[in-house]
Motif scaffolding. Structure first.
Motif, PDB file in Angstrom:
ATOM      1  N   TYR A 196      13.052 -13.633 -57.443  1.00 27.67           N
ATOM      2  CA  TYR A 196      14.155 -13.749 -57.999  1.00 27.67           C
ATOM      3  C   TYR A 196      14.673 -15.296 -57.790  1.00 27.67           C
ATOM      4  N   HIS A 197      15.670 -15.641 -58.549  1.00 24.00           N
ATOM      5  CA  HIS A 197      15.984 -17.174 -58.413  1.00 24.00           C
ATOM      6  C   HIS A 197      16.535 -17.299 -57.172  1.00 24.00           C
ATOM      7  N   GLU A 198      17.298 -16.411 -56.469  1.00 23.35           N
ATOM      8  CA  GLU A 198      17.840 -16.553 -55.228  1.00 23.35           C
ATOM      9  C   GLU A 198      17.051 -16.713 -54.012  1.00 23.35           C
ATOM     10  N   LEU A 199      15.667 -16.381 -54.310  1.00 21.06           N
ATOM     11  CA  LEU A 199      14.703 -16.502 -53.368  1.00 21.06           C
ATOM     12  C   LEU A 199      14.161 -17.958 -53.214  1.00 21.06           C
ATOM     13  N   ALA A 200      14.730 -18.841 -53.921  1.00 25.34           N
ATOM     14  CA  ALA A 200      14.333 -20.459 -54.238  1.00 25.34           C
ATOM     15  C   ALA A 200      14.834 -21.034 -52.943  1.00 25.34           C
ATOM     16  N   TYR A 201      16.135 -20.312 -52.469  1.00 26.12           N
ATOM     17  CA  TYR A 201      16.778 -20.862 -51.578  1.00 26.12           C
ATOM     18  C   TYR A 201      17.346 -19.928 -50.451  1.00 26.12           C
ATOM     19  N   LEU A 202      17.231 -18.585 -50.726  1.00 28.00           N
ATOM     20  CA  LEU A 202      17.639 -17.597 -49.496  1.00 28.00           C
ATOM     21  C   LEU A 202      16.331 -17.193 -48.917  1.00 28.00           C
TER      22      LEU A 202
END
Length: 360
Positions: A148-154
Motif C-alpha cells: 500500500y502507499h502507506e507502507l512507503a512510510y509506515l
C-alpha cells in the motif's frame, strides 16, 4: 539521475519522503514542486525539504484552471532543470509534460474513484504504479506491487513510533483514547457523497470508552471545539500508533491507522470503491461504514475488547509478513526504469523480493 517529484497533498509528502532521502544518499538529484493544500508546505518545511511552490490547490470548476497553470509551470521547470523523469501521485501535470517533452512520467495511485484522473492523467502517463489490491485495470501501462502507499512510510523499516507526542497532549502509554477525523468533502470525487451525519452524537458515544481527540479539515460545532487537537502534522502517525481506535471520514488516515495496528472504522460512502479498504478488512484491521448507527455499534464492540491493542499488533504483524517495503521497491523501480517494468509484468511475484526481515 535528476528527478522532479510533484507533491500535491500532505499524504504525498509522507509517501515520497523516504524515497527522496534514499535517492539523495545514492547521489541522485531530487527537485520538489509543491502545491498548497492543507499542511503540505508545513510538512515539507518540518522535514527540511526545499521546494518550488506551484499554487494553492483548488476544487470544483477552478480545478481546470489550476491544471493549466500548473502544466505551464511544470513545463518551465522541465526546461530549466532538464530532469530524466517526473513522478507524482496521480500527477496530471507530470503526465502532460511528458507528452510534450522527452521526459518520462511515472505516476503512483491507489484511489479508484477518480474519474477525472482516468480522463486527463493516466492516458498521458508513461507508467502507472498501483497496489495489487487496486480494483481497476488501467491497461498496458499499469504495474502492480504487493503493498500500500502507506507502507512507503509506515513499514517498520521506515517508521518507529515516538511516545513523546502523548506527553504533549496529557496522555501516557496505555491510556485509552480514540482519534476522530472529519474531512471537508470538497474534492471533485466527493460530490454526492457523505460521511458522519451526527458528529456530536458520535463523539459523545465514543467518549464513554476513553478520551476523544478530533482532527478536522474544516470548522467544528461549538460543542466539539474543545476536543480538537493541535499537534505537528508529522507527529500524527505517532499518535495513531498509540491510539485505541480510529473513527473518521479520512480514508488515508484510516489506512494509516490500520497499517500501524490500530483498528479503524472509515465512515464514507466512497470507501466501498477502494481496494485497499477491502484488503485491510481481510486482516481485521479496518471496517467500512456508511451510517452512524453501525459506526457506533462497531466502535463499541471493538472498544469493549480488553485485548484490542494486542490483537491489532498481531494482525499488523501478519500484514507486514505478507507485504513489501514499498520505498525499497520505488527506489529499485526508478533507478532501473524502464528495463525492470518488463520483469514486474512478466512475474507478478517479482516485487515480493522487497519483503524484508524486521522487528515489530
Amino acid at each position: 539521475m535528476r528527478i522532479i517529484v510533484d507533491i500535491a497533498h500532505p499524504a504525498h509528502v509522507h509517501f515520497f519522503k523516504n524515497f527522496i532521502w534514499l535517492m539523495e544518499e545514492k547521489g541522485h538529484e531530487i527537485i520538489i514542486t509543491a502545491g498548497d493544500k492543507e499542511v503540505t508546505l508545513k510538512l515539507l518545511e518540518n522535514y527540511g525539504f526545499k521546494y518550488h511552490f506551484t499554487c494553492k490547490r483548488t476544487h470544483g470548476y477552478k480545478l481546470m484552471l489550476e491544471v493549466v497553470k500548473r502544466d505551464i509551470q511544470m513545463l518551465r521547470f522541465v526546461k530549466e532543470y532538464k530532469p530524466d523523469m517526473v513522478i507524482g501521485i496521480a500527477s496530471t501535470i507530470a503526465s502532460h509534460v511528458s507528452k510534450v517533452t522527452k521526459v518520462k512520467s511515472i505516476v503512483f495511485t491507489d484511489t479508484e474513484h477518480t474519474k477525472l484522473a482516468d480522463t486527463i492523467t493516466y492516458p498521458f502517463s508513461d507508467c502507472i504504479v498501483t497496489p495489487s489490491c487496486y480494483l481497476k485495470d488501467l491497461g498496458e501501462k499499469q504495474i502492480r506491487y504487493n503493498g500500500y502507499h502507506e507502507l512507503a512510510y509506515l513499514h517498520p523499516n521506515r517508521f518507529t513510533p515516538n511516545p513523546a507526542v502523548l506527553t504533549e497532549i496529557g496522555l501516557a502509554e496505555g491510556d485509552p483514547f480514540i482519534i476522530v477525523r472529519f474531512v471537508s468533502w470538497q474534492a471533485s470525487h466527493d460530490v454526492g457523497q457523505h460521511g458522519i451525519r451526527d458528529k456530536v452524537g458520535l463523539v459523545k458515544a465514543l467518549e464513554e470508552y476513553g478520551r476523544v481527540l478530533i482532527t478536522s479539515e474544516g470548522g467544528l460545532p461549538p460543542e466539539l471545539q474543545s476536543y480538537q487537537i493541535r499537534v505537528s502534522p508529522e507527529k500524527l502517525h505517532d499518535l495513531l500508533y498509540y491510539a485505541t481506535l480510529y473513527v473518521g471520514e479520512g480514508g488515508t488516515t484510516a489506512s494509516e491507522a490500520a497499517v500501524l495496528g490500530t483498528h479503524a472504522i472509515i465512515v464514507s460512502t466512497l470507501s466501498k470503491h477502494c481496494g485497499i479498504r477491502t484488503d485491510l478488512n481481510q486482516y481485521d484491521l479496518l471496517w467500512i461504514s456508511e451510517d452512524d448507527e453501525y459506526t457506533i455499534d462497531k466502535a463499541a464492540e471493538l472498544l469493549q475488547n480488553a485485548d484490542l491493542k494486542a490483537l491489532g499488533q498481531y494482525n499488523r504483524s501478519r500484514l507486514i509478513d505478507e507485504k513489501i517495503d514499498v520505498t525499497a521497491f520505488m527506489v529499485w523501480l526508478i533507478e532501473n526504469y524502464p528495463e525492470n517494468v518488463g520483469m514486474v509484468k512478466a512475474n507478478s511475484d517479482f516485487a515480493n523480493i522487497f519483503r524484508s526481515e524486521r522487528s515489530l
